[in-house]
Scaffold this motif. Structure first.
Motif, PDB file in Angstrom:
ATOM      1  N   ASP A 326       0.586  -1.364  -0.302  1.00 16.45           N
ATOM      2  CA  ASP A 326      -0.009  -0.345   0.269  1.00 16.45           C
ATOM      3  C   ASP A 326       0.847   1.066  -0.394  1.00 16.45           C
ATOM      4  O   ASP A 326       0.779   2.359  -0.943  1.00 16.45           O
ATOM      5  CB  ASP A 326      -1.098   0.065   1.429  1.00 16.45           C
ATOM      6  N   GLU A 327       2.197   1.203   0.789  1.00 19.53           N
ATOM      7  CA  GLU A 327       2.530   2.574  -0.007  1.00 19.53           C
ATOM      8  C   GLU A 327       3.737   2.630  -0.922  1.00 19.53           C
ATOM      9  O   GLU A 327       4.890   3.058  -0.648  1.00 19.53           O
ATOM     10  CB  GLU A 327       3.896   2.003   1.856  1.00 19.53           C
ATOM     11  N   GLY A 328       4.014   1.539  -1.976  1.00 18.65           N
ATOM     12  CA  GLY A 328       4.196   1.464  -3.086  1.00 18.65           C
ATOM     13  C   GLY A 328       5.713   0.751  -3.031  1.00 18.65           C
ATOM     14  O   GLY A 328       6.064   0.749  -3.952  1.00 18.65           O
ATOM     15  N   LYS A 329       6.109  -0.514  -2.010  1.00 23.71           N
ATOM     16  CA  LYS A 329       7.278  -0.294  -1.782  1.00 23.71           C
ATOM     17  C   LYS A 329       7.144  -2.350  -2.260  1.00 23.71           C
ATOM     18  O   LYS A 329       7.016  -3.405  -1.776  1.00 23.71           O
ATOM     19  CB  LYS A 329       7.761  -1.014  -0.252  1.00 23.71           C
ATOM     20  N   PHE A 330       6.533  -2.311  -3.992  1.00 24.15           N
ATOM     21  CA  PHE A 330       6.234  -3.863  -4.060  1.00 24.15           C
ATOM     22  C   PHE A 330       7.505  -4.291  -3.873  1.00 24.15           C
ATOM     23  O   PHE A 330       7.095  -5.578  -3.941  1.00 24.15           O
ATOM     24  CB  PHE A 330       6.043  -2.951  -5.114  1.00 24.15           C
ATOM     25  N   ASP A 331       8.638  -3.866  -4.037  1.00 24.91           N
ATOM     26  CA  ASP A 331       9.564  -4.816  -4.279  1.00 24.91           C
ATOM     27  C   ASP A 331      10.107  -5.775  -2.843  1.00 24.91           C
ATOM     28  O   ASP A 331      10.375  -7.007  -3.166  1.00 24.91           O
ATOM     29  CB  ASP A 331      10.853  -4.144  -5.152  1.00 24.91           C
ATOM     30  N   GLU A 332       9.902  -4.064  -1.820  1.00 25.23           N
ATOM     31  CA  GLU A 332      10.328  -5.733  -1.041  1.00 25.23           C
ATOM     32  C   GLU A 332       8.223  -6.263  -0.843  1.00 25.23           C
ATOM     33  O   GLU A 332       8.834  -7.200  -0.200  1.00 25.23           O
ATOM     34  CB  GLU A 332      10.111  -4.554   0.665  1.00 25.23           C
ATOM     35  N   ALA A 333       7.393  -5.511  -0.927  1.00 20.71           N
ATOM     36  CA  ALA A 333       6.635  -6.378  -0.337  1.00 20.71           C
ATOM     37  C   ALA A 333       6.062  -8.592  -1.187  1.00 20.71           C
ATOM     38  O   ALA A 333       6.160  -9.149  -1.078  1.00 20.71           O
ATOM     39  CB  ALA A 333       5.142  -6.220  -0.814  1.00 20.71           C
ATOM     40  N   LEU A 334       7.016  -7.592  -2.668  1.00 24.61           N
ATOM     41  CA  LEU A 334       7.282  -9.006  -3.430  1.00 24.61           C
ATOM     42  C   LEU A 334       8.210  -9.741  -2.977  1.00 24.61           C
ATOM     43  O   LEU A 334       8.515 -11.157  -2.647  1.00 24.61           O
ATOM     44  CB  LEU A 334       7.915  -8.688  -4.850  1.00 24.61           C
ATOM     45  N   LEU A 335       9.387  -9.750  -2.159  1.00 25.07           N
ATOM     46  CA  LEU A 335      10.273 -10.689  -1.543  1.00 25.07           C
ATOM     47  C   LEU A 335       9.417 -10.820  -0.111  1.00 25.07           C
ATOM     48  O   LEU A 335       9.772 -12.232  -0.429  1.00 25.07           O
ATOM     49  CB  LEU A 335      11.173  -9.043  -1.391  1.00 25.07           C
ATOM     50  N   ALA A 336       9.287 -10.561   0.306  1.00 25.25           N
ATOM     51  CA  ALA A 336       8.362 -10.828   1.770  1.00 25.25           C
ATOM     52  C   ALA A 336       7.170 -12.099   1.059  1.00 25.25           C
ATOM     53  O   ALA A 336       7.513 -13.424   1.631  1.00 25.25           O
ATOM     54  CB  ALA A 336       7.555 -10.235   1.975  1.00 25.25           C
ATOM     55  N   CYS A 337       7.054 -11.997   0.333  1.00 23.48           N
ATOM     56  CA  CYS A 337       5.922 -13.397  -0.642  1.00 23.48           C
ATOM     57  C   CYS A 337       6.090 -14.327  -1.363  1.00 23.48           C
ATOM     58  O   CYS A 337       5.820 -15.423  -0.695  1.00 23.48           O
ATOM     59  CB  CYS A 337       5.058 -12.798  -1.303  1.00 23.48           C
ATOM     60  N   ARG A 338       7.494 -13.684  -1.883  1.00 26.35           N
ATOM     61  CA  ARG A 338       8.323 -15.050  -2.628  1.00 26.35           C
ATOM     62  C   ARG A 338       9.039 -15.835  -0.919  1.00 26.35           C
ATOM     63  O   ARG A 338       9.346 -16.798  -1.531  1.00 26.35           O
ATOM     64  CB  ARG A 338       9.359 -14.339  -3.457  1.00 26.35           C
TER      65      ARG A 338
END
Length: 418
Positions: A326-338
């Motif tokens: 939601d904060e636009g930190k998509f790389d970190e969010a994807l990293l966490a999901c993976r």
């Protein structure tokens, strides 16, 4: 020849034909030619240019709304919270809200029910519901809804705010009297000058139908229509479009709610997606999701924060991933999901969250793939069903999309999560 129809639709409505699927405009044109008894495409184009009524019929044939009451409940929860904390005891004028596009009316009526449940009387707010599609507005004015408009396990609102008859469910006057439906186009300067400024704008899942230039124009218009302290809600695939364009996230997970930026806000733009090259390769085959990666392989991965490094996708970890996205930190969010998928490849929710993130990045193919994986692991994942059906319908695979929507409806009828 169909390029001429696509150009005309874009000129008058902003619609990017590529966003609705390669054959959507062609199918709509063929349908209307048949209805008009016209065999020649050039003759039909001439009819279209001469008849505003026929142009409206073509729009109605191209735009197929997919909506239901309280779709994406997090947005309505955020609206209720703001109503209770910021607006419940504010004196003066009524709150002004906008639903655009309002489709067949489920969204603006959900907004009204949300505010009533939050403690506001019907005299304290007014909702303008605007759509370009005359057919959808006619349905909304009729205000009789079938079972497909009611999805999910929590349907208590239906008992409180609707009457039931042989025709279907109709909203009580307490709800419907606060909503005014009207036909209009976001890009019509005459409309904009007549409606004023709003405290809340719901403009969800429409920006994705525009190309980049038209998106920028639409966002600029929406910024003009939003009050300085107002809230705007967009769809999951549109969140990234507002960041860096005068809006900041309210940081309410999965609400995709934004407000206007002010000098106190950090001016650092959201980071671009960075491929997590240090992670072990992620196996995309659904049939091979269950095995856990070897411990030594996981140990060599780039560490992530403790909040998202737990073996299971706990509620706390889910909230962290949602916050990052939601904060636009998509790389970190994807990293966490993976990372979670390496530890627990059977997590349907992690795949679903990855789908939302790819949606926000505009990567439709990856998003679709993630929603499919979520459904492979959890066939009753209602949110993944809805998002996948929406994408397949836009891509021209209406047969499969309809089957998924029917599956979602059956789950809802059984009290499932759809």
């Amino acid at each position: 020849m169909y390029e001429e129809f696509e150009k005309l639709l874009k000129q008058r409505t902003g619609l990017d034909a590529a966003s609705t699927g390669a054959n959507s405009v062609a199918r709509a044109v063929q349908t209307r030619m048949s209805a008009c008894g016209i065999a020649d495409a050039e003759a039909y184009l001439a009819r279209l240019l001469a008849s505003e009524t026929e142009f409206q019929e073509l729009i109605d044939a191209v735009v197929v709304p997919e909506t239901w009451f309280f779709r994406d409940r997090e947005a309505f929860a955020a609206l209720a919270q703001s109503a209770r904390e910021n607006w419940s005891f504010v004196s003066g004028r009524p709150l002004r809200l906008l639903s655009l596009p309002c489709a067949t009316g489920e969204e603006p009526l959900s907004m009204a029910m949300t505010l009533l449940d939050a403690g506001l009387s019907k005299s304290r707010f007014h909702i303008d519901a605007i759509d370009i599609c005359a057919r959808s507005l006619a349905f909304a004015e009729k205000a009789v809804y079938g079972k497909n408009s009611f999805r999910g396990g929590d349907l208590g609102f239906r008992d409180r705010y609707f009457t039931n008859s042989d025709r279907g469910y109709s909203p009580l006057g307490t709800v419907s009297s606060s909503v005014r439906f009207r036909r209009g186009n976001l890009f019509d300067a005459g409309l904009r000058s007549s409606i004023g400024v709003y405290d809340v704008i719901f403009c969800r899942n429409v920006l994705i139908y525009f190309d980049a230039a038209t998106q920028a124009e639409a966002i600029s218009i929406l910024k003009q229509l939003l009050a300085e302290d107002g809230l705007i809600f967009v769809g999951p695939a549109e969140a990234a479009l507002l960041l860096g364009r005068g809006f900041v996230s309210t940081k309410v997970p999965l609400a995709f709610a934004f407000r206007k930026a002010n000098p106190r806000d950090a001016k650092t733009p959201p980071r671009a997606l960075a491929a997590p090259a240090m992670l072990p390769p992620y196996d995309p085959e659904p049939a091979r999701l269950a095995p856990v990666a070897p411990a030594k392989t996981r140990a060599t991965a780039t560490p992530v924060t403790a909040a998202v490094a737990e073996p299971a996708l706990s509620a706390r970890c889910t909230e962290e991933i949602e916050r990052l996205a939601d904060e636009g930190k998509f790389d970190e969010a994807l990293l966490a999901c993976r990372r979670h998928l390496l530890d627990d490849g059977s997590s349907a929710q992690a795949h679903y969250l990855m789908g939302l993130i790819y949606d926000a990045l505009g990567n439709v193919s990856e998003a679709v793939d993630c929603y499919r994986k979520a459904l492979y692991l959890d066939p009753g994942h209602g949110q993944a069903l809805s998002h996948l059906a929406l994408h397949l319908g836009r891509g021209g695979n209406e047969t499969t999309a309809s089957a998924l929507r029917e599956r979602s409806r059956r789950l809802s009828a059984k009290g499932g999560s759809a």
